[in-house]
Design a protein around this motif. Structure first.
Motif, PDB file in Angstrom:
ATOM      1  N   PHE A  33      27.470  13.684  11.846  1.00 46.30           N
ATOM      2  CA  PHE A  33      27.905  12.591  12.512  1.00 46.30           C
ATOM      3  C   PHE A  33      27.683  12.461  13.784  1.00 46.30           C
ATOM      4  O   PHE A  33      27.151  11.536  14.669  1.00 46.30           O
ATOM      5  CB  PHE A  33      29.099  11.982  11.985  1.00 46.30           C
ATOM      6  CG  PHE A  33      29.997  11.083  12.774  1.00 46.30           C
ATOM      7  CD1 PHE A  33      29.355   9.781  12.473  1.00 46.30           C
ATOM      8  CD2 PHE A  33      30.844  11.218  13.599  1.00 46.30           C
ATOM      9  CE1 PHE A  33      30.064   8.642  13.263  1.00 46.30           C
ATOM     10  CE2 PHE A  33      31.447  10.159  14.250  1.00 46.30           C
ATOM     11  CZ  PHE A  33      31.001   8.834  14.092  1.00 46.30           C
ATOM     12  N   VAL A  34      28.087  13.540  14.485  1.00 39.59           N
ATOM     13  CA  VAL A  34      28.177  13.522  16.143  1.00 39.59           C
ATOM     14  C   VAL A  34      26.772  13.607  16.500  1.00 39.59           C
ATOM     15  O   VAL A  34      26.554  12.980  17.445  1.00 39.59           O
ATOM     16  CB  VAL A  34      28.796  14.856  16.546  1.00 39.59           C
ATOM     17  CG1 VAL A  34      28.726  15.032  17.863  1.00 39.59           C
ATOM     18  CG2 VAL A  34      30.357  14.953  16.095  1.00 39.59           C
ATOM     19  N   ALA A  35      25.924  14.189  15.798  1.00 36.62           N
ATOM     20  CA  ALA A  35      24.489  14.330  16.230  1.00 36.62           C
ATOM     21  C   ALA A  35      24.023  12.801  16.303  1.00 36.62           C
ATOM     22  O   ALA A  35      23.165  12.269  17.089  1.00 36.62           O
ATOM     23  CB  ALA A  35      23.770  15.142  15.549  1.00 36.62           C
ATOM     24  N   SER A  36      24.315  12.071  15.214  1.00 36.40           N
ATOM     25  CA  SER A  36      23.749  10.724  14.908  1.00 36.40           C
ATOM     26  C   SER A  36      24.228   9.741  15.893  1.00 36.40           C
ATOM     27  O   SER A  36      23.690   8.875  16.502  1.00 36.40           O
ATOM     28  CB  SER A  36      24.194  10.372  13.497  1.00 36.40           C
ATOM     29  OG  SER A  36      25.401   9.889  13.237  1.00 36.40           O
ATOM     30  N   PHE A  40      22.151   6.602  18.689  1.00 33.78           N
ATOM     31  CA  PHE A  40      22.482   5.029  19.018  1.00 33.78           C
ATOM     32  C   PHE A  40      22.575   4.726  20.307  1.00 33.78           C
ATOM     33  O   PHE A  40      23.132   3.634  20.820  1.00 33.78           O
ATOM     34  CB  PHE A  40      23.928   4.806  18.123  1.00 33.78           C
ATOM     35  CG  PHE A  40      23.837   4.557  16.728  1.00 33.78           C
ATOM     36  CD1 PHE A  40      23.475   3.456  16.048  1.00 33.78           C
ATOM     37  CD2 PHE A  40      23.654   5.758  15.729  1.00 33.78           C
ATOM     38  CE1 PHE A  40      23.164   3.290  14.724  1.00 33.78           C
ATOM     39  CE2 PHE A  40      23.823   5.737  14.439  1.00 33.78           C
ATOM     40  CZ  PHE A  40      23.354   4.532  13.903  1.00 33.78           C
ATOM     41  N   GLY A  41      21.997   5.562  21.089  1.00 33.69           N
ATOM     42  CA  GLY A  41      21.934   5.144  22.626  1.00 33.69           C
ATOM     43  C   GLY A  41      23.013   5.903  23.351  1.00 33.69           C
ATOM     44  O   GLY A  41      23.151   5.482  24.422  1.00 33.69           O
ATOM     45  N   VAL A  42      24.090   6.796  22.724  1.00 31.80           N
ATOM     46  CA  VAL A  42      25.045   7.165  23.512  1.00 31.80           C
ATOM     47  C   VAL A  42      24.521   8.463  24.307  1.00 31.80           C
ATOM     48  O   VAL A  42      23.831   9.371  23.735  1.00 31.80           O
ATOM     49  CB  VAL A  42      26.247   7.781  22.628  1.00 31.80           C
ATOM     50  CG1 VAL A  42      27.275   8.434  23.625  1.00 31.80           C
ATOM     51  CG2 VAL A  42      26.756   6.272  22.017  1.00 31.80           C
ATOM     52  N   PRO A  43      24.700   8.569  25.472  1.00 33.83           N
ATOM     53  CA  PRO A  43      24.364   9.997  26.091  1.00 33.83           C
ATOM     54  C   PRO A  43      24.664  11.143  25.663  1.00 33.83           C
ATOM     55  O   PRO A  43      25.728  11.193  25.301  1.00 33.83           O
ATOM     56  CB  PRO A  43      24.862   9.567  27.807  1.00 33.83           C
ATOM     57  CG  PRO A  43      24.880   8.280  28.025  1.00 33.83           C
ATOM     58  CD  PRO A  43      25.431   7.684  26.526  1.00 33.83           C
ATOM     59  N   ALA A  44      23.988  12.122  25.846  1.00 40.30           N
ATOM     60  CA  ALA A  44      24.313  13.575  25.071  1.00 40.30           C
ATOM     61  C   ALA A  44      25.804  13.993  25.407  1.00 40.30           C
ATOM     62  O   ALA A  44      26.475  14.123  24.667  1.00 40.30           O
ATOM     63  CB  ALA A  44      23.046  14.564  25.428  1.00 40.30           C
ATOM     64  N   ALA A 100      20.080   7.811  10.954  1.00 37.94           N
ATOM     65  CA  ALA A 100      20.467   7.718   9.557  1.00 37.94           C
ATOM     66  C   ALA A 100      22.061   7.115   9.696  1.00 37.94           C
ATOM     67  O   ALA A 100      22.628   7.377  10.611  1.00 37.94           O
ATOM     68  CB  ALA A 100      20.864   9.028   9.040  1.00 37.94           C
ATOM     69  N   CYS A 101      22.279   6.427   8.705  1.00 37.47           N
ATOM     70  CA  CYS A 101      23.739   5.879   8.739  1.00 37.47           C
ATOM     71  C   CYS A 101      24.777   6.709   8.189  1.00 37.47           C
ATOM     72  O   CYS A 101      24.586   7.375   7.137  1.00 37.47           O
ATOM     73  CB  CYS A 101      23.432   4.584   7.664  1.00 37.47           C
ATOM     74  SG  CYS A 101      25.451   4.053   7.456  1.00 37.47           S
ATOM     75  N   ALA A 109      20.270   7.506   4.590  1.00 32.12           N
ATOM     76  CA  ALA A 109      19.635   6.433   4.595  1.00 32.12           C
ATOM     77  C   ALA A 109      19.717   5.769   5.987  1.00 32.12           C
ATOM     78  O   ALA A 109      20.476   5.832   6.742  1.00 32.12           O
ATOM     79  CB  ALA A 109      20.254   5.292   3.676  1.00 32.12           C
ATOM     80  N   PRO A 110      18.574   5.491   6.390  1.00 31.83           N
ATOM     81  CA  PRO A 110      18.363   4.975   7.913  1.00 31.83           C
ATOM     82  C   PRO A 110      18.928   3.444   7.938  1.00 31.83           C
ATOM     83  O   PRO A 110      18.834   2.766   6.920  1.00 31.83           O
ATOM     84  CB  PRO A 110      16.793   4.797   7.985  1.00 31.83           C
ATOM     85  CG  PRO A 110      16.163   4.871   6.878  1.00 31.83           C
ATOM     86  CD  PRO A 110      17.063   5.520   5.726  1.00 31.83           C
TER      87      PRO A 110
END
Length: 184
Positions: A33-36, A40-44, A100-101, A109-110
């Motif tokens: 989840f953290v990696a996903s 979504f555009g959140v900086p690393a 992935a959602c 699932a994307p």
């Protein structure tokens, strides 16, 4: 109108509870989840804090909806959180990204239009709950009305949580090319 508020309250509490449990059930699931979040555009450097805030906000919705006097705050928080998550999905889709959602944990699932639609439907449920609560006056909810609210909220929550599985279950299977008759 109290039945509408109770239905919205239960539906959203169950959905957000499933989201929190799905993300926190295993270390690997939470790490995915953290990696996903970064997709979504959140900086690393902000992915881990953003993931923690998202899970904390989801848990807060559940707690606020569980206490009668804080239900309106829970519904407002649900609207705000769903708005932010939906905006992140739409932003990713506009950039051509289809991460992935991980809304309920480890699903692969994307994201797509159905996820945006699901979130918009949940925003509508929260707004209807606010409307139902604001218009509620008079005697307390009857047992039969409460039972109907539960009977509507629980299966709808299950559909929301398992939406990707239901879509996959009813998706058409790719057909195999057929061989011409007489050729083996």
């Amino acid at each position: 109108m109290r039945a509408l508020e109770l239905t919205a309250r239960l539906l959203l509490a169950l959905v957000f509870l499933a989201a929190v449990i799905g993300k926190l059930r295993t270390r690997a699931g939470y790490a995915a989840f953290v990696a996903s979040v970064g997709q979504f555009g959140v900086p690393a450097r902000w992915t881990a804090p953003a993931a923690r805030v998202a899970v904390a906000a989801e848990a807060s919705v559940v707690v606020l909806l569980a206490v009668s006097r804080t239900v309106p705050a829970g519904l407002v928080l649900a609207v705000g959180l769903l708005g932010v998550l939906t905006a992140a999905m739409v932003g990713a889709l506009r950039r051509g990204a289809r991460p992935a959602c991980r809304c309920f944990g480890a699903a692969d699932a994307p994201i797509g239009a159905r996820h945006v639609g699901r979130n918009l439907a949940l925003v509508t449920v929260a707004l209807l709950g606010l409307l139902g609560g604001a218009a509620a006056a008079g005697p307390p909810l009857s047992a039969s009305a409460a039972l109907v609210a539960v009977g509507v909220a629980v299966p709808l929550a299950a559909v929301v949580v398992r939406l990707d599985d239901l879509v996959a279950l009813f998706a058409p299977t790719p057909s195999r090319p057929t061989r011409p008759a007489g050729r083996h």
